[in-house]
Motif scaffolding. Sequence first.
Motif, PDB file in Angstrom:
ATOM      1  N   ILE A  53       0.836  -1.207   0.000  1.00 56.17           N
ATOM      2  CA  ILE A  53       0.000   0.000   0.000  1.00 56.17           C
ATOM      3  C   ILE A  53       0.869   1.253   0.000  1.00 56.17           C
ATOM      4  CG2 ILE A  53      -1.634   1.320   1.406  1.00 56.17           C
ATOM      5  CD1 ILE A  53      -2.893  -1.389   2.174  1.00 56.17           C
ATOM      6  N   ILE A  54       1.924   1.257   0.789  1.00 57.50           N
ATOM      7  CA  ILE A  54       2.820   2.414   0.828  1.00 57.50           C
ATOM      8  C   ILE A  54       3.483   2.645  -0.518  1.00 57.50           C
ATOM      9  CG2 ILE A  54       5.005   3.256   1.802  1.00 57.50           C
ATOM     10  CD1 ILE A  54       4.084   2.069   4.474  1.00 57.50           C
ATOM     11  N   SER A  55       3.913   1.565  -1.166  1.00 54.05           N
ATOM     12  CA  SER A  55       4.546   1.733  -2.470  1.00 54.05           C
ATOM     13  C   SER A  55       3.555   2.252  -3.510  1.00 54.05           C
ATOM     14  CB  SER A  55       5.179   0.419  -2.935  1.00 54.05           C
ATOM     15  OG  SER A  55       4.184  -0.536  -3.210  1.00 54.05           O
ATOM     16  N   LEU A  56       2.305   1.850  -3.426  1.00 60.66           N
ATOM     17  CA  LEU A  56       1.304   2.375  -4.356  1.00 60.66           C
ATOM     18  C   LEU A  56       0.978   3.840  -4.082  1.00 60.66           C
ATOM     19  CD1 LEU A  56      -1.154  -0.645  -4.642  1.00 60.66           C
ATOM     20  CD2 LEU A  56       0.439   0.198  -6.375  1.00 60.66           C
ATOM     21  N   ILE A  57       1.028   4.238  -2.826  1.00 58.44           N
ATOM     22  CA  ILE A  57       0.754   5.631  -2.479  1.00 58.44           C
ATOM     23  C   ILE A  57       1.907   6.538  -2.887  1.00 58.44           C
ATOM     24  CG2 ILE A  57       0.469   7.201  -0.507  1.00 58.44           C
ATOM     25  CD1 ILE A  57      -1.173   4.995   0.831  1.00 58.44           C
ATOM     26  N   THR A  58       3.137   6.061  -2.758  1.00 56.16           N
ATOM     27  CA  THR A  58       4.288   6.908  -3.069  1.00 56.16           C
ATOM     28  C   THR A  58       4.535   7.060  -4.566  1.00 56.16           C
ATOM     29  OG1 THR A  58       5.795   5.030  -2.850  1.00 56.16           O
ATOM     30  CG2 THR A  58       5.482   6.427  -0.903  1.00 56.16           C
ATOM     31  N   LEU A  59       3.963   6.201  -5.378  1.00 53.95           N
ATOM     32  CA  LEU A  59       4.171   6.281  -6.822  1.00 53.95           C
ATOM     33  C   LEU A  59       3.773   7.644  -7.392  1.00 53.95           C
ATOM     34  CD1 LEU A  59       4.987   4.722  -9.408  1.00 53.95           C
ATOM     35  CD2 LEU A  59       2.585   4.105  -9.610  1.00 53.95           C
ATOM     36  N   PRO A  60       2.579   8.173  -7.113  1.00 53.37           N
ATOM     37  CA  PRO A  60       2.263   9.513  -7.631  1.00 53.37           C
ATOM     38  C   PRO A  60       3.165  10.612  -7.066  1.00 53.37           C
ATOM     39  CG  PRO A  60       0.260   8.406  -6.897  1.00 53.37           C
ATOM     40  CD  PRO A  60       1.413   7.564  -6.475  1.00 53.37           C
ATOM     41  N   ALA A  61       3.627  10.429  -5.836  1.00 48.91           N
ATOM     42  CA  ALA A  61       4.533  11.424  -5.248  1.00 48.91           C
ATOM     43  C   ALA A  61       5.856  11.457  -6.003  1.00 48.91           C
ATOM     44  CB  ALA A  61       4.762  11.117  -3.774  1.00 48.91           C
ATOM     45  N   TYR A  62       6.370  10.291  -6.401  1.00 46.74           N
ATOM     46  CA  TYR A  62       7.603  10.251  -7.187  1.00 46.74           C
ATOM     47  C   TYR A  62       7.399  10.918  -8.542  1.00 46.74           C
ATOM     48  CZ  TYR A  62       9.601   6.821  -3.943  1.00 46.74           C
ATOM     49  OH  TYR A  62      10.101   6.194  -2.853  1.00 46.74           O
ATOM     50  N   LEU A 104      15.293   1.725  -7.264  1.00 50.61           N
ATOM     51  CA  LEU A 104      14.398   1.193  -6.236  1.00 50.61           C
ATOM     52  C   LEU A 104      14.063  -0.274  -6.487  1.00 50.61           C
ATOM     53  CD1 LEU A 104      11.824   4.043  -5.512  1.00 50.61           C
ATOM     54  CD2 LEU A 104      13.569   3.126  -3.997  1.00 50.61           C
ATOM     55  N   SER A 105      13.863  -0.634  -7.741  1.00 48.03           N
ATOM     56  CA  SER A 105      13.545  -2.027  -8.064  1.00 48.03           C
ATOM     57  C   SER A 105      14.692  -2.957  -7.711  1.00 48.03           C
ATOM     58  CB  SER A 105      13.219  -2.169  -9.543  1.00 48.03           C
ATOM     59  OG  SER A 105      12.067  -1.450  -9.867  1.00 48.03           O
ATOM     60  N   ILE A 106      15.909  -2.560  -8.050  1.00 47.17           N
ATOM     61  CA  ILE A 106      17.072  -3.399  -7.742  1.00 47.17           C
ATOM     62  C   ILE A 106      17.250  -3.535  -6.231  1.00 47.17           C
ATOM     63  CG2 ILE A 106      19.588  -3.514  -7.890  1.00 47.17           C
ATOM     64  CD1 ILE A 106      19.298  -2.266 -10.709  1.00 47.17           C
ATOM     65  N   LEU A 107      17.095  -2.445  -5.499  1.00 43.59           N
ATOM     66  CA  LEU A 107      17.215  -2.511  -4.043  1.00 43.59           C
ATOM     67  C   LEU A 107      16.117  -3.370  -3.434  1.00 43.59           C
ATOM     68  CD1 LEU A 107      18.254   1.142  -3.164  1.00 43.59           C
ATOM     69  CD2 LEU A 107      19.663  -0.916  -3.077  1.00 43.59           C
ATOM     70  N   THR A 108      14.916  -3.282  -3.974  1.00 45.28           N
ATOM     71  CA  THR A 108      13.809  -4.109  -3.483  1.00 45.28           C
ATOM     72  C   THR A 108      14.085  -5.580  -3.739  1.00 45.28           C
ATOM     73  OG1 THR A 108      12.254  -2.307  -3.892  1.00 45.28           O
ATOM     74  CG2 THR A 108      11.330  -4.506  -3.633  1.00 45.28           C
TER      75      THR A 108
END
Length: 98
Positions: free
Chosen positions: A35-44, A61-65
């Motif tokens: 949920i947090i990752s979906l919320i932060t997407l528009p902020a990015y 971010l994908s590689i770190l994840t």
Amino acid sequence: MLKYLNKYKTTGNENTKIIVSNAFGAFIVKGGSLIISLITLPAYIKYFGDQNILGFWFTLLSILTWILTFDLGIGNGLRNNLVHALVKRDELLAKRYI
């Protein structure tokens, strides 16, 4: 399914209760992370004006994840070896693993 797991949480032995509550906790943490990752997407998208920098940021971010999620087997290997050291009551070996 929740009723099935809740039955084990209330009526099982102590180890079963711990496992079920840990599974619930992991489910809540992973769901919260999603949920947090979906919320932060528009902020990015709003923060980074340049699409190239945004693409680089998402790649990073994908590689770190991936690294954090897969953990390259280090967590499981440490856990397995640490359990053997603790069962043998070899504190020096356990400290060396940690």
